[in-house]
Write a protein that holds these residues in place. Structure first.
Motif, PDB file in Angstrom:
ATOM      1  N   LYS A  49      23.252  10.135 -17.639  1.00 29.52           N
ATOM      2  CA  LYS A  49      24.012   8.913 -17.905  1.00 29.52           C
ATOM      3  C   LYS A  49      24.053   8.618 -19.401  1.00 29.52           C
ATOM      4  O   LYS A  49      25.100   8.203 -19.927  1.00 29.52           O
ATOM      5  CB  LYS A  49      23.413   7.734 -17.131  1.00 29.52           C
ATOM      6  N   GLU A  50      22.952   8.837 -20.108  1.00 31.24           N
ATOM      7  CA  GLU A  50      22.952   8.628 -21.563  1.00 31.24           C
ATOM      8  C   GLU A  50      23.846   9.647 -22.265  1.00 31.24           C
ATOM      9  O   GLU A  50      24.509   9.317 -23.252  1.00 31.24           O
ATOM     10  CB  GLU A  50      21.533   8.690 -22.135  1.00 31.24           C
ATOM     11  N   LEU A  51      23.879  10.877 -21.779  1.00 28.29           N
ATOM     12  CA  LEU A  51      24.794  11.870 -22.346  1.00 28.29           C
ATOM     13  C   LEU A  51      26.245  11.433 -22.155  1.00 28.29           C
ATOM     14  O   LEU A  51      27.069  11.567 -23.068  1.00 28.29           O
ATOM     15  CB  LEU A  51      24.559  13.247 -21.714  1.00 28.29           C
ATOM     16  N   ILE A  52      26.551  10.877 -20.984  1.00 27.94           N
ATOM     17  CA  ILE A  52      27.898  10.364 -20.727  1.00 27.94           C
ATOM     18  C   ILE A  52      28.201   9.201 -21.672  1.00 27.94           C
ATOM     19  O   ILE A  52      29.283   9.135 -22.274  1.00 27.94           O
ATOM     20  CB  ILE A  52      28.051   9.940 -19.253  1.00 27.94           C
ATOM     21  N   ALA A  53      27.246   8.295 -21.819  1.00 29.18           N
ATOM     22  CA  ALA A  53      27.443   7.148 -22.703  1.00 29.18           C
ATOM     23  C   ALA A  53      27.668   7.604 -24.145  1.00 29.18           C
ATOM     24  O   ALA A  53      28.546   7.072 -24.842  1.00 29.18           O
ATOM     25  CB  ALA A  53      26.246   6.203 -22.614  1.00 29.18           C
ATOM     26  N   LEU A  54      26.908   8.597 -24.596  1.00 29.30           N
ATOM     27  CA  LEU A  54      27.096   9.113 -25.946  1.00 29.30           C
ATOM     28  C   LEU A  54      28.466   9.775 -26.079  1.00 29.30           C
ATOM     29  O   LEU A  54      29.144   9.602 -27.103  1.00 29.30           O
ATOM     30  CB  LEU A  54      25.980  10.081 -26.330  1.00 29.30           C
ATOM     31  N   ALA A  55      28.882  10.506 -25.068  1.00 24.36           N
ATOM     32  CA  ALA A  55      30.209  11.139 -25.108  1.00 24.36           C
ATOM     33  C   ALA A  55      31.301  10.082 -25.267  1.00 24.36           C
ATOM     34  O   ALA A  55      32.246  10.255 -26.038  1.00 24.36           O
ATOM     35  CB  ALA A  55      30.440  11.966 -23.844  1.00 24.36           C
ATOM     36  N   ILE A  56      31.163   8.989 -24.553  1.00 22.34           N
ATOM     37  CA  ILE A  56      32.144   7.906 -24.676  1.00 22.34           C
ATOM     38  C   ILE A  56      32.084   7.325 -26.093  1.00 22.34           C
ATOM     39  O   ILE A  56      33.119   7.084 -26.718  1.00 22.34           O
ATOM     40  CB  ILE A  56      31.916   6.835 -23.595  1.00 22.34           C
ATOM     41  N   GLY A  57      30.881   7.115 -26.616  1.00 25.22           N
ATOM     42  CA  GLY A  57      30.734   6.604 -27.975  1.00 25.22           C
ATOM     43  C   GLY A  57      31.375   7.518 -29.011  1.00 25.22           C
ATOM     44  O   GLY A  57      32.040   7.056 -29.943  1.00 25.22           O
ATOM     45  N   VAL A  58      31.192   8.832 -28.855  1.00 26.70           N
ATOM     46  CA  VAL A  58      31.782   9.802 -29.780  1.00 26.70           C
ATOM     47  C   VAL A  58      33.304   9.746 -29.698  1.00 26.70           C
ATOM     48  O   VAL A  58      33.990   9.642 -30.714  1.00 26.70           O
ATOM     49  CB  VAL A  58      31.261  11.230 -29.499  1.00 26.70           C
ATOM     50  N   GLN A  60      35.200   7.432 -28.577  1.00 21.76           N
ATOM     51  CA  GLN A  60      35.738   6.110 -28.936  1.00 21.76           C
ATOM     52  C   GLN A  60      35.441   5.758 -30.399  1.00 21.76           C
ATOM     53  O   GLN A  60      35.763   4.663 -30.846  1.00 21.76           O
ATOM     54  CB  GLN A  60      35.172   5.033 -28.013  1.00 21.76           C
ATOM     55  N   LYS A  61      34.796   6.685 -31.110  1.00 22.55           N
ATOM     56  CA  LYS A  61      34.514   6.535 -32.535  1.00 22.55           C
ATOM     57  C   LYS A  61      33.649   5.309 -32.833  1.00 22.55           C
ATOM     58  O   LYS A  61      33.929   4.522 -33.732  1.00 22.55           O
ATOM     59  CB  LYS A  61      35.818   6.497 -33.335  1.00 22.55           C
ATOM     60  N   CYS A  62      32.559   5.172 -32.082  1.00 24.05           N
ATOM     61  CA  CYS A  62      31.655   4.027 -32.217  1.00 24.05           C
ATOM     62  C   CYS A  62      30.317   4.483 -32.800  1.00 24.05           C
ATOM     63  O   CYS A  62      29.468   5.031 -32.086  1.00 24.05           O
ATOM     64  CB  CYS A  62      31.447   3.367 -30.848  1.00 24.05           C
ATOM     65  N   TYR A 101      33.383  12.903 -35.191  1.00 14.45           N
ATOM     66  CA  TYR A 101      32.268  12.081 -34.729  1.00 14.45           C
ATOM     67  C   TYR A 101      31.163  12.933 -34.110  1.00 14.45           C
ATOM     68  O   TYR A 101      30.014  12.493 -34.028  1.00 14.45           O
ATOM     69  CB  TYR A 101      32.750  10.970 -33.799  1.00 14.45           C
ATOM     70  N   CYS A 102      31.473  14.166 -33.708  1.00 15.05           N
ATOM     71  CA  CYS A 102      30.427  15.094 -33.278  1.00 15.05           C
ATOM     72  C   CYS A 102      29.491  15.379 -34.454  1.00 15.05           C
ATOM     73  O   CYS A 102      28.269  15.422 -34.282  1.00 15.05           O
ATOM     74  CB  CYS A 102      31.023  16.399 -32.766  1.00 15.05           C
ATOM     75  N   ALA A 103      30.063  15.560 -35.634  1.00 15.70           N
ATOM     76  CA  ALA A 103      29.236  15.789 -36.822  1.00 15.70           C
ATOM     77  C   ALA A 103      28.316  14.598 -37.050  1.00 15.70           C
ATOM     78  O   ALA A 103      27.136  14.765 -37.386  1.00 15.70           O
ATOM     79  CB  ALA A 103      30.126  16.026 -38.044  1.00 15.70           C
ATOM     80  N   GLU A 104      28.828  13.404 -36.842  1.00 16.68           N
ATOM     81  CA  GLU A 104      28.012  12.196 -37.001  1.00 16.68           C
ATOM     82  C   GLU A 104      26.895  12.163 -35.964  1.00 16.68           C
ATOM     83  O   GLU A 104      25.758  11.827 -36.269  1.00 16.68           O
ATOM     84  CB  GLU A 104      28.901  10.958 -36.874  1.00 16.68           C
TER      85      GLU A 104
END
Length: 117
Positions: A49-58, A60-62, A101-104
């Protein structure tokens, strides 16, 4: 490589939201309860679930989302290989902007690993 300070950003977000947490305590309590309920192990475990949340953050550029979810992934014992594989999906689904954002996220992973170890 990014020089973004995700540890500082997450700390600044928490500080900036302090008065909002007080003035909108019910909203913030409900948001916290929702986040806790959403992340409980179920058919999908908390790390996934955290991996999914991070994927959404990436995608969505957050930057704040990247910082908070990378910290959580370190605490849950996620590996760099899991991060990289998830980021590959971000690039597939989000193209070039997601790649930036992957680099970030990778930079945050490396820098926050030291702080959560």
């Amino acid at each position: 490589m990014s020089t973004f300070d995700h540890a500082g950003l997450t700390q600044n977000i928490n500080t900036a939201l302090k008065s909002f947490r007080q003035s909108q305590s019910q909203v913030m309590q409900n948001f916290y309860q929702m986040s806790q309920a959403a992340m409980v192990d179920g058919a999908i475990d908390a790390k996934t679930k955290e991996l999914i949340a991070l994927a959404i953050g990436v995608t969505q550029k957050c930057s704040g989302c990247i910082g908070f979810h990378v910290q959580a992934l370190h605490k849950l014992g996620a590996t760099r290989a899991e991060l990289d594989e998830m980021l590959g999906i971000c690039v597939y689904m989000g193209g070039g902007p997601a790649l930036m954002y992957c680099a970030e996220a990778i930079d945050a992973w490396e820098k926050l690993a030291v702080k959560t170890a």
